[in-house]
Design an enzyme around this catalytic site. Structure first.
Site, PDB file in Angstrom:
ATOM      1  CB  CYS A 152      -3.371 -36.721  -9.131  1.00 22.61           C
ATOM      2  SG  CYS A 152      -3.960 -38.140  -8.197  1.00 22.61           S
ATOM      3  CG  HIS A 182       6.848 -20.070  -4.690  1.00 26.27           C
ATOM      4  ND1 HIS A 182       6.778 -18.897  -3.975  1.00 26.27           N
ATOM      5  CD2 HIS A 182       7.982 -20.679  -4.274  1.00 26.27           C
ATOM      6  CE1 HIS A 182       7.833 -18.799  -3.171  1.00 26.27           C
ATOM      7  NE2 HIS A 182       8.579 -19.872  -3.344  1.00 26.27           N
ATOM      8  CD  GLN A 203       9.732 -15.000  -4.263  1.00 27.11           C
ATOM      9  OE1 GLN A 203       9.675 -15.365  -3.092  1.00 27.11           O
ATOM     10  NE2 GLN A 203      10.080 -13.777  -4.603  1.00 27.11           N
ATOM     11  NE  ARG A 217      -4.033 -16.713  -3.744  1.00 27.09           N
ATOM     12  CZ  ARG A 217      -2.878 -17.378  -3.693  1.00 27.09           C
ATOM     13  NH1 ARG A 217      -2.768 -18.448  -2.942  1.00 27.09           N
ATOM     14  NH2 ARG A 217      -1.833 -16.963  -4.380  1.00 27.09           N
TER      15      ARG A 217
HETATM   16  P1  OAD Z   1       5.175 -10.427  -0.195  1.00 27.07           P
HETATM   17  O1  OAD Z   1       3.712 -10.127  -0.059  1.00 27.07           O
HETATM   18  O2  OAD Z   1       5.887 -11.008   0.954  1.00 27.07           O
HETATM   19  O3  OAD Z   1       5.931  -9.087  -0.606  1.00 27.07           O
HETATM   20  C1  OAD Z   1       5.469  -8.240  -1.613  1.00 27.07           C
HETATM   21  C2  OAD Z   1       6.481  -7.142  -1.753  1.00 27.07           C
HETATM   22  O4  OAD Z   1       6.103  -6.311  -2.838  1.00 27.07           O
HETATM   23  C3  OAD Z   1       6.576  -6.222  -0.523  1.00 27.07           C
HETATM   24  O5  OAD Z   1       7.949  -6.077  -0.183  1.00 27.07           O
HETATM   25  C4  OAD Z   1       5.974  -4.895  -0.993  1.00 27.07           C
HETATM   26  O6  OAD Z   1       6.625  -3.773  -0.399  1.00 27.07           O
HETATM   27  C5  OAD Z   1       6.268  -4.959  -2.481  1.00 27.07           C
HETATM   28  N1  OAD Z   1       5.351  -4.207  -3.347  1.00 27.07           N
HETATM   29  C6  OAD Z   1       4.001  -4.045  -3.236  1.00 27.07           C
HETATM   30  N2  OAD Z   1       3.516  -3.338  -4.266  1.00 27.07           N
HETATM   31  C7  OAD Z   1       4.575  -3.038  -5.067  1.00 27.07           C
HETATM   32  C8  OAD Z   1       4.727  -2.328  -6.303  1.00 27.07           C
HETATM   33  N3  OAD Z   1       3.680  -1.776  -6.935  1.00 27.07           N
HETATM   34  N4  OAD Z   1       5.965  -2.206  -6.825  1.00 27.07           N
HETATM   35  C9  OAD Z   1       7.044  -2.768  -6.208  1.00 27.07           C
HETATM   36  N5  OAD Z   1       6.961  -3.437  -5.038  1.00 27.07           N
HETATM   37  C10 OAD Z   1       5.743  -3.576  -4.487  1.00 27.07           C
HETATM   38  O7  OAD Z   1       5.323 -11.322  -1.526  1.00 27.07           O
HETATM   39  P2  OAD Z   1       6.541 -12.240  -1.969  1.00 27.07           P
HETATM   40  O8  OAD Z   1       7.840 -11.645  -1.622  1.00 27.07           O
HETATM   41  O9  OAD Z   1       6.279 -12.597  -3.390  1.00 27.07           O
HETATM   42  O10 OAD Z   1       4.627 -18.222  -1.247  1.00 27.07           O
HETATM   43  O11 OAD Z   1       6.281 -13.500  -1.079  1.00 27.07           O
HETATM   44  C11 OAD Z   1       7.035 -14.644  -1.286  1.00 27.07           C
HETATM   45  C12 OAD Z   1       6.185 -15.872  -1.058  1.00 27.07           C
HETATM   46  O12 OAD Z   1       5.540 -15.805   0.209  1.00 27.07           O
HETATM   47  C13 OAD Z   1       5.023 -16.026  -2.028  1.00 27.07           C
HETATM   48  O13 OAD Z   1       5.403 -16.609  -3.247  1.00 27.07           O
HETATM   49  C14 OAD Z   1       4.089 -16.900  -1.274  1.00 27.07           C
HETATM   50  C15 OAD Z   1       4.173 -16.235   0.077  1.00 27.07           C
HETATM   51  O14 OAD Z   1       3.854 -17.020   1.151  1.00 27.07           O
HETATM   52  C16 OAD Z   1       3.862 -19.288  -1.160  1.00 27.07           C
HETATM   53  O15 OAD Z   1       2.641 -19.225  -1.199  1.00 27.07           O
HETATM   54  C17 OAD Z   1       4.623 -20.551  -1.055  1.00 27.07           C
HETATM   55 ZN    ZN Z   2      -4.546 -39.566  -9.889  1.00 21.72          ZN
END
Ligand code: OAD
Ligand code: ZN
Length: 243
Positions: A128, A120, A102, A71
């Site tokens: 560490c 996040h 996030q 990533r």
């Molecule tokens: P998601 O992948 O759950 O959601 C992404 C959102 O962006 C979806 O609702 C899509 O419809 C929208 N989307 C995609 N392309 C877009 C664009 N060009 N313009 C506007 N909207 C668009 O991602 P998050 O909501 O960020 O956490 O997920 C929250 C957390 O879940 C992340 O931070 C991560 C994940 O597990 C951890 O890793 C702890």
């Molecule tokens: Zn250490």
């Protein structure tokens, strides 16, 4: 997009001076960073329980690190897009401003944002697991998993995994902004992961206006004042444009 509603939202943006923005993976998707839950989302092909929990890290630190290294290499090639730039412009336009993201990709900071809380964490930081020292390490590691120079324990990505809590300082800063803002703009988040999923409701309870942008309807769509279906890289710049 409804042109009349966009005009109304532009007026709201011009009038408000305490602005808070919440972003999720969708704002980076136009930069080429994969989202988690969308089409081609990371969690469609990978199991978060095997890659994004501390238990998984303890079980197989190499596997977790290989995934993070992949990533990091992918994100390194990506550039901020018009969403990131529009949000940086908001920081310059408004007297009181906070961006809560996030996203761990660091693209907001690369676009210039400085009033930002990465709730996040950040994929370029490592911590560490024994002495808790945090370092920024943005190069590729020759040997995985990397180890701490001070104590020799494994370093982990300094991101919040499932089952972990958001650092207190980040959460407090976010809550302060959400309870004092008069406008919250939510962009590119699916609204399934807490606590960010509740931020729009917290702002609404505090009488802020809430504008949301997403390529599809989210669980908040019916609650917020203005919901725009479309790409954040198109809608956010036009929301802040001076006509
Ligand atoms: P998601 O992948 O759950 O959601 C992404 C959102 O962006 C979806 O609702 C899509 O419809 C929208 N989307 C995609 N392309 C877009 C664009 N060009 N313009 C506007 N909207 C668009 O991602 P998050 O909501 O960020 O956490 O997920 C929250 C957390 O879940 C992340 O931070 C991560 C994940 O597990 C951890 O890793 C702890
Ligand atoms: Zn250490």
């Amino acid at each position: 997009m409804d042109a009349l509603e966009l005009m109304q939202a532009r007026k709201v943006y011009r009038q408000k001076n305490r602005v808070c923005v919440l972003t999720g993976a969708g704002v980076s998707s136009e930069s080429g960073v994969p989202t988690f839950r969308g089409e081609d989302g990371l969690w469609r092909n990978y199991n978060p329980m095997e890659l994004a929990t501390f238990e998984a890290f303890k079980r197989d630190p190499l596997l977790v690190w290989e995934w993070y290294q992949w990533r990091r290499q992918l994100i390194r090639k990506c550039e901020p897009n018009p969403s990131h730039r529009a949000i940086f412009q908001m920081e310059n336009d408004k007297e009181h401003f906070l961006l809560i993201t996030q996203n761990v990709d660091g693209l907001h900071k690369r676009a210039g944002s400085s009033k930002v809380v990465e709730i996040h964490g950040n994929i370029w930081d490592v911590k560490c697991i024994t002495c808790d020292h945090v370092f920024t390490m943005d190069h590729d590691f020759e040997n995985l998993p990397p180890v701490c120079d001070d104590c020799g324990s494994f370093l982990r990505p300094n991101v919040v995994w499932f089952g972990e809590t958001i650092p207190r300082e980040s959460l407090e800063k976010s809550m302060d902004a959400l309870s004092s803002c008069d406008l919250l703009i939510v962009a590119g988040t699916s609204g399934y992961v807490q606590p960010a999923a509740s931020f729009a409701q917290i702002a609404l309870r505090n009488r802020a206006t809430v504008i949301e942008v997403n390529i599809e309807k989210t669980p908040n769509a019916a609650l917020v004042d203005h919901f725009f279906v479309g790409k954040s890289g198109e809608i956010l710049p036009s929301l802040i444009a001076e006509q």
